[in-house]
Write a protein that holds these residues in place. Structure first.
Motif, PDB file in Angstrom:
ATOM      1  N   GLN A 394       0.816  -1.211   0.000  1.00  0.00           N
ATOM      2  CA  GLN A 394       0.000   0.000   0.000  1.00  0.00           C
ATOM      3  C   GLN A 394       0.856   1.271   0.000  1.00  0.00           C
ATOM      4  N   PHE A 395       2.143   1.131   0.329  1.00  0.00           N
ATOM      5  CA  PHE A 395       3.048   2.288   0.401  1.00  0.00           C
ATOM      6  C   PHE A 395       4.341   1.953  -0.340  1.00  0.00           C
ATOM      7  N   THR A 396       4.236   1.720  -1.630  1.00  0.00           N
ATOM      8  CA  THR A 396       5.406   1.293  -2.406  1.00  0.00           C
ATOM      9  C   THR A 396       6.506   2.351  -2.412  1.00  0.00           C
ATOM     10  N   GLY A 397       6.142   3.615  -2.419  1.00  0.00           N
ATOM     11  CA  GLY A 397       7.147   4.677  -2.471  1.00  0.00           C
ATOM     12  C   GLY A 397       7.917   4.847  -1.177  1.00  0.00           C
ATOM     13  N   PHE A 398       7.344   4.428  -0.052  1.00  0.00           N
ATOM     14  CA  PHE A 398       7.991   4.618   1.248  1.00  0.00           C
ATOM     15  C   PHE A 398       9.333   3.903   1.297  1.00  0.00           C
ATOM     16  N   VAL A 399       9.331   2.635   0.938  1.00  0.00           N
ATOM     17  CA  VAL A 399      10.576   1.864   0.953  1.00  0.00           C
ATOM     18  C   VAL A 399      11.485   2.299  -0.187  1.00  0.00           C
ATOM     19  N   GLU A 400      10.909   2.535  -1.343  1.00  0.00           N
ATOM     20  CA  GLU A 400      11.702   2.870  -2.528  1.00  0.00           C
ATOM     21  C   GLU A 400      12.539   4.126  -2.318  1.00  0.00           C
ATOM     22  N   TYR A 401      11.962   5.150  -1.676  1.00  0.00           N
ATOM     23  CA  TYR A 401      12.665   6.426  -1.549  1.00  0.00           C
ATOM     24  C   TYR A 401      13.396   6.584  -0.216  1.00  0.00           C
ATOM     25  N   LEU A 402      12.830   6.054   0.870  1.00  0.00           N
ATOM     26  CA  LEU A 402      13.453   6.248   2.178  1.00  0.00           C
ATOM     27  C   LEU A 402      14.372   5.102   2.578  1.00  0.00           C
ATOM     28  N   LEU A 403      14.068   3.900   2.097  1.00  0.00           N
ATOM     29  CA  LEU A 403      14.843   2.721   2.485  1.00  0.00           C
ATOM     30  C   LEU A 403      15.177   1.895   1.248  1.00  0.00           C
ATOM     31  N   PRO A 404      15.889   2.467   0.303  1.00  0.00           N
ATOM     32  CA  PRO A 404      16.125   1.787  -0.977  1.00  0.00           C
ATOM     33  C   PRO A 404      16.845   0.454  -0.802  1.00  0.00           C
ATOM     34  N   ASN A 405      16.364  -0.532  -1.571  1.00  0.00           N
ATOM     35  CA  ASN A 405      16.966  -1.876  -1.621  1.00  0.00           C
ATOM     36  C   ASN A 405      16.809  -2.671  -0.331  1.00  0.00           C
ATOM     37  N   LEU A 406      16.012  -2.186   0.602  1.00  0.00           N
ATOM     38  CA  LEU A 406      15.763  -2.956   1.820  1.00  0.00           C
ATOM     39  C   LEU A 406      14.760  -4.060   1.502  1.00  0.00           C
ATOM     40  N   ARG A 407      15.137  -5.281   1.810  1.00  0.00           N
ATOM     41  CA  ARG A 407      14.275  -6.411   1.486  1.00  0.00           C
ATOM     42  C   ARG A 407      13.143  -6.540   2.496  1.00  0.00           C
ATOM     43  N   ILE A 408      11.966  -6.832   1.961  1.00  0.00           N
ATOM     44  CA  ILE A 408      10.762  -6.957   2.773  1.00  0.00           C
ATOM     45  C   ILE A 408      10.449  -8.441   2.958  1.00  0.00           C
ATOM     46  N   PRO A 409      10.084  -8.897   4.162  1.00  0.00           N
ATOM     47  CA  PRO A 409       9.791  -8.124   5.368  1.00  0.00           C
ATOM     48  C   PRO A 409      11.054  -7.637   6.073  1.00  0.00           C
ATOM     49  N   ALA A 410      10.876  -6.560   6.831  1.00  0.00           N
ATOM     50  CA  ALA A 410      11.983  -5.992   7.597  1.00  0.00           C
ATOM     51  C   ALA A 410      11.404  -5.226   8.777  1.00  0.00           C
ATOM     52  N   VAL A 411      12.240  -4.996   9.764  1.00  0.00           N
ATOM     53  CA  VAL A 411      11.866  -4.159  10.907  1.00  0.00           C
ATOM     54  C   VAL A 411      12.866  -3.018  10.985  1.00  0.00           C
ATOM     55  N   VAL A 412      12.363  -1.804  11.124  1.00  0.00           N
ATOM     56  CA  VAL A 412      13.223  -0.637  11.321  1.00  0.00           C
ATOM     57  C   VAL A 412      12.780   0.078  12.588  1.00  0.00           C
ATOM     58  N   ILE A 413      13.720   0.727  13.232  1.00  0.00           N
ATOM     59  CA  ILE A 413      13.389   1.588  14.371  1.00  0.00           C
ATOM     60  C   ILE A 413      13.576   3.024  13.914  1.00  0.00           C
ATOM     61  N   VAL A 414      12.508   3.786  13.987  1.00  0.00           N
ATOM     62  CA  VAL A 414      12.499   5.153  13.483  1.00  0.00           C
ATOM     63  C   VAL A 414      12.741   6.115  14.641  1.00  0.00           C
ATOM     64  N   ASP A 415      13.766   6.931  14.513  1.00  0.00           N
ATOM     65  CA  ASP A 415      14.008   8.012  15.468  1.00  0.00           C
ATOM     66  C   ASP A 415      13.373   9.270  14.890  1.00  0.00           C
ATOM     67  N   PRO A 416      12.188   9.662  15.372  1.00  0.00           N
ATOM     68  CA  PRO A 416      11.472  10.777  14.744  1.00  0.00           C
ATOM     69  C   PRO A 416      12.132  12.134  14.993  1.00  0.00           C
ATOM     70  N   ILE A 417      12.924  12.242  16.054  1.00  0.00           N
ATOM     71  CA  ILE A 417      13.576  13.519  16.352  1.00  0.00           C
ATOM     72  C   ILE A 417      14.729  13.761  15.379  1.00  0.00           C
ATOM     73  N   ARG A 418      15.579  12.743  15.222  1.00  0.00           N
ATOM     74  CA  ARG A 418      16.724  12.871  14.319  1.00  0.00           C
ATOM     75  C   ARG A 418      16.393  12.467  12.885  1.00  0.00           C
ATOM     76  N   LYS A 419      15.183  11.929  12.689  1.00  0.00           N
ATOM     77  CA  LYS A 419      14.716  11.516  11.361  1.00  0.00           C
ATOM     78  C   LYS A 419      15.664  10.497  10.733  1.00  0.00           C
ATOM     79  N   ILE A 420      16.011   9.490  11.538  1.00  0.00           N
ATOM     80  CA  ILE A 420      16.924   8.440  11.090  1.00  0.00           C
ATOM     81  C   ILE A 420      16.227   7.088  11.242  1.00  0.00           C
ATOM     82  N   TYR A 421      16.465   6.214  10.274  1.00  0.00           N
ATOM     83  CA  TYR A 421      15.924   4.858  10.301  1.00  0.00           C
ATOM     84  C   TYR A 421      17.063   3.886  10.613  1.00  0.00           C
ATOM     85  N   TYR A 422      16.863   3.066  11.635  1.00  0.00           N
ATOM     86  CA  TYR A 422      17.877   2.100  12.042  1.00  0.00           C
ATOM     87  C   TYR A 422      17.365   0.685  11.776  1.00  0.00           C
ATOM     88  N   THR A 423      18.266  -0.197  11.385  1.00  0.00           N
ATOM     89  CA  THR A 423      17.848  -1.579  11.178  1.00  0.00           C
ATOM     90  C   THR A 423      19.044  -2.511  11.209  1.00  0.00           C
TER      91      THR A 423
END
Length: 490
Positions: A394-423
């Motif tokens: 339902q959100f194809t662009g989310f992974v494509e632009y923010l998390l390129p080449n990340l294989r699904i399924p995956a879990v990320v931890i989002v730091d909303p203050i620093r705007k960083i995705y950790y995995t």
């Protein structure tokens, strides 16, 4: 193309007059006790007509709400083929699937084989190729996608083909034959087993055992929205490991039209039954009277219920809203998770708490993340994390632009203050999901979880060191001499 998802060209209506256009109509009399089989046949034929883009609609009429006697319908179900409100053919006694097919074939001249969904194998494992997927696969299938021969996996397929002989197509396809399907089903490693049946497509995520495979196939072949009575529910409630939803009704076509698709969507994650059993209705304390709209007929009300901690939670439905009903079911099933949608995406991702975000397809691993969230919130005064799940289809662009080449399924931890995705990259499965997520949280809290996209290792410094060593060392000079490309000229 692989016919997995499609819409059914089927309408439920309260007007008993013959409709415009080419229409195959089923008329259901009041209190019909033998209408479910013929209704299933009409629905199945409707799917096939839609798949093949034939100009023939299928409709179901409820005679409780209009006077069917005008077209001479009494107490038995009747199928009428009409053109622009003019009756052409009629079936009214012991109507079978083949009777309806023969009626259509005789009038329109369609190929009868189009409506034949018999098994393509007789207890054997089929090998599928690209051309087979291009033609489309009808009926129920178990397909193993593989990259190399595996005797153990083939033995499982042979057992399934023999055990479900005549009921289930069992096949395998090499990865070279499914290049275009890899992204569609997130096929990154092999072997992978999928089940397909009408609108259902489900990945097998458990340990490969005969018992687990048989349970998976039984669910795949089970009716989408079966009836349930009081004794059956009591026994099932004792053993079921997944939620049981009950759709209470006193109008069979209405409840089928509301919940057939939802039942398919939740087939492997919850059990959805329909019931008008008086004992079960009394147990759930369901009433079909309504004060929501005085104009609403009680027969047009469906009550959806789920029992949690010995209490039935209910949703009274007086008008159909697929997304609203699905959202209620989802939150009843996963009360400790946030489902990412178009309305809350920015609120969650740009909030103040770190987000443990599951990127998945459908509801794969939602149940495991729900358990983790429940455990971490149990007894806590303050919740440190938001636990959320996103269906990446339902959100194809989310992974494509923010998390390129990340294989699904995956879990990320989002730091909303620093705007960083950790995995951290894992090979996820049912057995290691929870331990992997707990490990990620521990790494994050100790500043050891890496941000994504990962930084490329910089080897330039070592290349320079190596170049200097080669240039100035005696050994390096000798190597260059051997290569007839001296770095130091006399």
């Amino acid at each position: 193309m692989l016919h997995i998802l499609y819409l059914i060209n089927l309408a439920f209506t309260s007007k008993c007059d013959l409709p415009d256009g080419n229409v195959l109509s089923l008329y259901i009399p009041s209190d019909c006790q033998n209408c479910s089989d013929v209704q299933n046949s009409i629905e199945k034929i409707g799917r096939i007509l839609h798949q093949n883009e034939f100009e023939l609609e299928t409709r179901i009429f409820q005679c409780d709400e209009c006077d069917c006697t005008k077209i001479d319908i009494q107490k038995d179900p009747v199928v009428i083929l009409s053109n622009n409100q003019e009756e052409k053919k009629r079936l009214n006694e012991n109507i079978s699937y083949d009777d309806i097919v023969n009626l259509i074939v005789e009038y329109f001249g369609y190929e009868k084989s189009i409506f034949d969904e018999k098994m393509q194998n007789d207890g054997e494992v089929i090998s599928l190729y690209t051309r087979d997927f291009n033609k489309g696969l009808k009926g129920a299938w178990i397909i193993l996608f593989y990259d190399e021969e595996n005797e153990n996996m083939y033995a499982y397929l042979k057992w399934l083909a023999d055990h479900y002989k005549g009921r289930l197509n069992v096949a395998r396809a090499h990865e070279n034959e499914i290049t275009w399907l890899k992204n569609r089903f997130h096929l990154y490693s092999f072997p992978v087993l999928f089940g397909f049946n009408n609108e259902v497509s489900q990945r097998f995520n458990e340990e490969y055992t005969v018992e687990n495979l048989q349970h998976f196939c039984d669910i795949l072949l089970s009716p989408d929205l079966p009836d349930i009575d009081y004794p059956t529910y009591i026994e099932l409630a004792k053993t079921s490991k997944i939620p049981i939803f009950l759709a209470f009704h006193n109008n069979l076509p209405l409840v089928d039209s509301y919940f057939n698709k939802l039942a398919r969507d939740y087939k492997f994650t919850a059990r959805l039954f329909k019931s008008n059993d008086s004992q079960l209705i009394k147990l759930a304390n369901v009433s079909f009277s309504t004060t929501i709209k005085k104009s609403v007929n009680p027969d047009d009300i469906v009550v959806l219920a789920i029992k949690k901690k010995n209490v039935f939670h209910k949703l009274k439905i007086t008008s159909y809203n697929y997304e609203k009903i699905k959202e209620w079911m989802w939150h009843s099933h996963y009360p400790h998770l946030t489902k990412i949608n178009g309305h809350n995406l920015q609120t969650v991702i740009k909030g103040i708490k770190p987000v443990v975000l599951l990127l998945t397809t459908g509801e794969l691993y939602d149940n495991q993340l729900e358990k983790i969230s429940e455990n971490m919130h149990k007894g806590a005064v303050f919740a440190k994390y938001v636990f959320a799940t996103m269906d990446t289809d339902q959100f194809t662009g989310f992974v494509e632009y923010l998390l390129p080449n990340l294989r699904i399924p995956a879990v990320v931890i989002v730091d909303p203050i620093r705007k960083i995705y950790y995995t951290k990259i894992y090979k996820w499965d049912e057995n290691n999901f929870e331990s992997n997520v707990y490990e990620m949280i521990d790494l994050y809290e100790n500043d050891k979880l890496l941000p994504y996209p990962f930084k490329q290792k910089n080897n330039l410094r070592w290349l320079l060191y190596g170049g200097c060593w080669m240039h100035y060392s005696w050994f390096g000079h000798k190597i260059c001499m051997l290569l007839q490309k001296p770095l130091i000229r006399s």
